[in-house]
Design a protein around this motif. Structure first.
Motif, PDB file in Angstrom:
ATOM      1  N   UNK A   1     -27.453  33.815 -11.761  1.00 25.85           N
ATOM      2  CA  UNK A   1     -28.127  33.737 -13.040  1.00 25.85           C
ATOM      3  C   UNK A   1     -28.037  32.352 -13.688  1.00 25.85           C
ATOM      4  N   UNK A   2     -26.927  31.647 -13.478  1.00 29.89           N
ATOM      5  CA  UNK A   2     -26.774  30.345 -14.138  1.00 29.89           C
ATOM      6  C   UNK A   2     -27.749  29.318 -13.594  1.00 29.89           C
ATOM      7  N   UNK A   3     -27.952  29.293 -12.288  1.00 35.77           N
ATOM      8  CA  UNK A   3     -28.923  28.360 -11.710  1.00 35.77           C
ATOM      9  C   UNK A   3     -30.325  28.673 -12.222  1.00 35.77           C
ATOM     10  N   UNK A   4     -30.689  29.942 -12.244  1.00 42.47           N
ATOM     11  CA  UNK A   4     -32.011  30.346 -12.725  1.00 42.47           C
ATOM     12  C   UNK A   4     -32.193  29.982 -14.192  1.00 42.47           C
ATOM     13  N   UNK A   5     -31.161  30.209 -15.002  1.00 48.28           N
ATOM     14  CA  UNK A   5     -31.254  29.871 -16.425  1.00 48.28           C
ATOM     15  C   UNK A   5     -31.447  28.380 -16.630  1.00 48.28           C
ATOM     16  N   UNK A   6     -30.731  27.569 -15.859  1.00 50.64           N
ATOM     17  CA  UNK A   6     -30.837  26.112 -16.009  1.00 50.64           C
ATOM     18  C   UNK A   6     -32.192  25.598 -15.542  1.00 50.64           C
ATOM     19  N   UNK A   7     -32.711  26.169 -14.456  1.00 52.79           N
ATOM     20  CA  UNK A   7     -33.953  25.671 -13.877  1.00 52.79           C
ATOM     21  C   UNK A   7     -35.181  26.213 -14.594  1.00 52.79           C
ATOM     22  N   UNK A   8     -35.158  27.487 -14.948  1.00 55.85           N
ATOM     23  CA  UNK A   8     -36.363  28.117 -15.494  1.00 55.85           C
ATOM     24  C   UNK A   8     -36.320  28.338 -16.998  1.00 55.85           C
ATOM     25  N   UNK A   9     -35.201  28.100 -17.608  1.00 60.89           N
ATOM     26  CA  UNK A   9     -35.098  28.241 -19.051  1.00 60.89           C
ATOM     27  C   UNK A   9     -35.134  26.867 -19.698  1.00 60.89           C
ATOM     28  N   UNK A  10     -34.824  26.828 -20.973  1.00 60.74           N
ATOM     29  CA  UNK A  10     -34.758  25.539 -21.658  1.00 60.74           C
ATOM     30  C   UNK A  10     -33.478  25.444 -22.486  1.00 60.74           C
ATOM     31  N   UNK A  11     -32.345  25.799 -21.866  1.00 64.33           N
ATOM     32  CA  UNK A  11     -31.090  25.724 -22.627  1.00 64.33           C
ATOM     33  C   UNK A  11     -30.599  24.292 -22.773  1.00 64.33           C
ATOM     34  N   UNK A  12     -29.812  24.072 -23.807  1.00 70.03           N
ATOM     35  CA  UNK A  12     -29.186  22.756 -23.969  1.00 70.03           C
ATOM     36  C   UNK A  12     -28.121  22.547 -22.901  1.00 70.03           C
ATOM     37  N   UNK A  13     -27.464  23.640 -22.509  1.00 72.24           N
ATOM     38  CA  UNK A  13     -26.387  23.551 -21.522  1.00 72.24           C
ATOM     39  C   UNK A  13     -26.168  24.923 -20.893  1.00 72.24           C
ATOM     40  N   UNK A  14     -25.782  24.931 -19.621  1.00 68.46           N
ATOM     41  CA  UNK A  14     -25.406  26.153 -18.925  1.00 68.46           C
ATOM     42  C   UNK A  14     -24.055  25.892 -18.263  1.00 68.46           C
ATOM     43  N   UNK A  15     -23.116  26.809 -18.473  1.00 68.54           N
ATOM     44  CA  UNK A  15     -21.792  26.694 -17.843  1.00 68.54           C
ATOM     45  C   UNK A  15     -21.601  27.915 -16.958  1.00 68.54           C
ATOM     46  N   UNK A  16     -21.516  27.692 -15.660  1.00 71.07           N
ATOM     47  CA  UNK A  16     -21.226  28.769 -14.715  1.00 71.07           C
ATOM     48  C   UNK A  16     -19.714  28.810 -14.535  1.00 71.07           C
ATOM     49  N   UNK A  17     -19.118  29.997 -14.640  1.00 74.50           N
ATOM     50  CA  UNK A  17     -17.658  30.098 -14.579  1.00 74.50           C
ATOM     51  C   UNK A  17     -17.197  31.123 -13.563  1.00 74.50           C
ATOM     52  N   UNK A  18     -15.971  30.949 -13.125  1.00 80.59           N
ATOM     53  CA  UNK A  18     -15.302  31.910 -12.258  1.00 80.59           C
ATOM     54  C   UNK A  18     -13.804  31.630 -12.341  1.00 80.59           C
TER      55      UNK A  18
END
Length: 92
Positions: A1-18
């Protein structure tokens, strides 16, 4: 979901965590392979331990998107804690 959000959305920032540092390194590798430089600048990966607030992002976030986060019913309260701990007021 984080890659999709960063590529197809328009967020200021995306942080993928684990929690697992090896998984975080794998996320970083996937970002390098799949996200253009302009989009990758706003996508980062970080290790987060739900039980350790010092590992939470330093600034509150507007949205939390979870994927494959719950495998045991007894950790639901911990997930609630981390989500409420990282969300900005009015976040979802």
């Amino acid at each position: 979901p984080s890659l999709a959000a960063a590529v197809h959305g328009s967020p200021a920032e995306v942080i993928a965590t684990d929690l697992n540092p090896e998984t975080v390194e794998n996320i970083r590798h996937n970002v390098e392979l799949n996200v253009s430089t302009s989009r990758a600048a706003k996508l980062s990966a970080a290790t987060i331990d739900w039980g350790d607030e010092s590992t939470y992002p330093p600034d509150p976030v507007d949205y939390v998107v979870c994927s494959d986060c719950i495998y045991q019913r007894d950790i639901v309260p911990l997930l609630r804690k981390v989500v409420s701990g990282v969300l900005a007021p009015g976040g979802t």
